[in-house]
Design a protein around this motif. Structure first.
Motif, PDB file in Angstrom:
ATOM      1  N   ASN A   1      11.480 -16.493 -80.047  1.00  0.00           N
ATOM      2  CA  ASN A   1      12.236 -15.443 -79.367  1.00  0.00           C
ATOM      3  C   ASN A   1      13.353 -16.038 -78.516  1.00  0.00           C
ATOM      4  O   ASN A   1      14.409 -15.427 -78.354  1.00  0.00           O
ATOM      5  N   VAL A   2      13.130 -17.218 -77.955  1.00  0.00           N
ATOM      6  CA  VAL A   2      14.203 -17.907 -77.232  1.00  0.00           C
ATOM      7  C   VAL A   2      15.356 -18.184 -78.190  1.00  0.00           C
ATOM      8  O   VAL A   2      16.521 -17.916 -77.886  1.00  0.00           O
ATOM      9  N   ALA A   3      15.029 -18.718 -79.362  1.00  0.00           N
ATOM     10  CA  ALA A   3      16.063 -18.992 -80.358  1.00  0.00           C
ATOM     11  C   ALA A   3      16.781 -17.710 -80.771  1.00  0.00           C
ATOM     12  O   ALA A   3      18.007 -17.689 -80.931  1.00  0.00           O
ATOM     13  N   ALA A   4      16.022 -16.624 -80.944  1.00  0.00           N
ATOM     14  CA  ALA A   4      16.627 -15.345 -81.326  1.00  0.00           C
ATOM     15  C   ALA A   4      17.578 -14.840 -80.243  1.00  0.00           C
ATOM     16  O   ALA A   4      18.634 -14.265 -80.551  1.00  0.00           O
ATOM     17  N   ASN A   5      17.224 -15.044 -78.985  1.00  0.00           N
ATOM     18  CA  ASN A   5      18.109 -14.626 -77.889  1.00  0.00           C
ATOM     19  C   ASN A   5      19.384 -15.453 -77.850  1.00  0.00           C
ATOM     20  O   ASN A   5      20.471 -14.913 -77.603  1.00  0.00           O
ATOM     21  N   ILE A   6      19.275 -16.745 -78.105  1.00  0.00           N
ATOM     22  CA  ILE A   6      20.473 -17.590 -78.146  1.00  0.00           C
ATOM     23  C   ILE A   6      21.404 -17.110 -79.256  1.00  0.00           C
ATOM     24  O   ILE A   6      22.613 -16.987 -79.074  1.00  0.00           O
ATOM     25  N   ARG A   7      20.818 -16.818 -80.404  1.00  0.00           N
ATOM     26  CA  ARG A   7      21.622 -16.365 -81.541  1.00  0.00           C
ATOM     27  C   ARG A   7      22.249 -15.004 -81.258  1.00  0.00           C
ATOM     28  O   ARG A   7      23.410 -14.748 -81.617  1.00  0.00           O
ATOM     29  N   ALA A   8      21.492 -14.098 -80.617  1.00  0.00           N
ATOM     30  CA  ALA A   8      22.027 -12.770 -80.291  1.00  0.00           C
ATOM     31  C   ALA A   8      23.206 -12.856 -79.339  1.00  0.00           C
ATOM     32  O   ALA A   8      24.097 -12.003 -79.352  1.00  0.00           O
TER      33      ALA A   8
END
Length: 312
Positions: free
Chosen positions: A42-49
């Motif tokens: 989810n951290v990675a997903a937030n960075i990508r978002a």
């Protein structure tokens, strides 16, 4: 680069309107399900978002949830360097949410599955090698340690070398923050700060004493303490303190994964050249936005920009 525990957030949705005759529990009639990127994922997903480029390093089992996460990483355009093995189970949190026909679904139960005990030595060494390789193209590193064994001694040693070479390494550790001494930034919440220092945090003075002690104990350049409805506190190695009030007046809808959004936006801001103070204030706004969303969620670049414009 993100290194940490890659978690499958598995949601089961249903409807309930009666109590079982077998036990004093509600009967849930299944309606649908979904899997989301959770934990370090989810951290990675937030960075990508937020329009950042990110490589995720971690471990996945050769199982259905591991396959689901791989597809989600691919769909989100997140580069994945995951060590896999049939000997481990993908870390999974299954949440059952249900409600009546005209009511909002509420979480009724959570079932956790995953690795028990340390990862096999071969996997531990392989993850440390992946960290060293992926970091060559990184402007900052985020560590998301949920206690599932990915961030082991070998990985921590690799991270200390990166920090010593000047790469910002930002750590969010649920249970073992004391093991991350010598890195750039640590992000505890108040209960984690209490556990680290052995000091109760009840007043402003308690917070200041505990925060300064944590900076000394961890040898970090900055400590970002998340305080829920009280905002954040940023401490630096020179003794400076910045108390940041909470952004907005709305009550939180769901705090699931809020810390993931905070550390993601903070580290991405550092990677883009922000100061610790600028990064903390951006992360404060991002955190206030994500708690308005149900379940595991992200904040987009456009949402963050709109919130910043509204403050002018």
């Amino acid at each position: 680069m993100l290194v940490g525990d890659l978690v499958a957030d598995h949601y089961l949705y249903g409807q309930t309107d009666r109590v079982s005759r077998e036990a004093p529990v509600l009967i849930v009639r299944y309606e649908s399900s979904e899997v989301k990127l959770g934990g370090g994922a989810n951290v990675a997903a937030n960075i990508r978002a937020l329009s950042g480029q990110v490589t995720a390093v971690g471990a996945l089992g050769v199982d259905a949830m591991g396959s689901s996460l791989r597809k989600l990483f691919d769909a989100a355009d997140i580069r994945l360097h995951a060590v896999s093995s049939r000997s481990i189970e993908t870390e999974t949190k299954t949440r059952i949410l249900a409600g009546g026909i005209s009511t909002t679904r509420q979480q009724m139960l959570r079932v956790d599955r995953g690795q028990r005990g340390p990862l096999p030595p071969r996997m531990r060494k392989a993850i440390a090698r992946q960290v060293a390789t992926a970091a060559k193209d990184a402007d900052a590193v985020v560590v998301s340690d949920y206690g599932a064994g990915v961030v082991n001694d070998e990985v921590r040693e690799a991270l200390r070398k990166l920090a010593a070479d000047g790469l910002p390494v930002c750590v969010d550790s649920r249970y073992a923050l004391a093991a991350f001494a010598g890195l750039t930034v640590c992000k505890p919440n108040e209960p984690e700060l209490e556990a680290l220092t052995g000091r109760p945090v009840r007043t402003k003075e308690d917070l200041l004493e505990a925060g300064r002690e944590a900076v000394r104990k961890l040898g970090c350049q900055a400590l970002l303490v998340t305080r829920g409805r009280h905002g954040m506190a940023l401490f630096d190695a020179k003794g400076g303190v910045d108390l940041i009030p909470v952004h907005g007046a709305k009550s939180a809808v769901d705090v699931t994964g809020a810390g993931d959004t905070v550390i993601a936006s903070f580290a991405l801001a550092l990677a883009a050249g922000a100061s610790f103070g600028e990064a903390a204030r951006l992360a404060n706004v991002a955190g206030s936005l994500v708690v308005q969303k149900p379940g595991t969620a992200t904040v987009s670049r456009e949402e963050l920009l709109e919130a910043l414009r509204s403050r002018r």
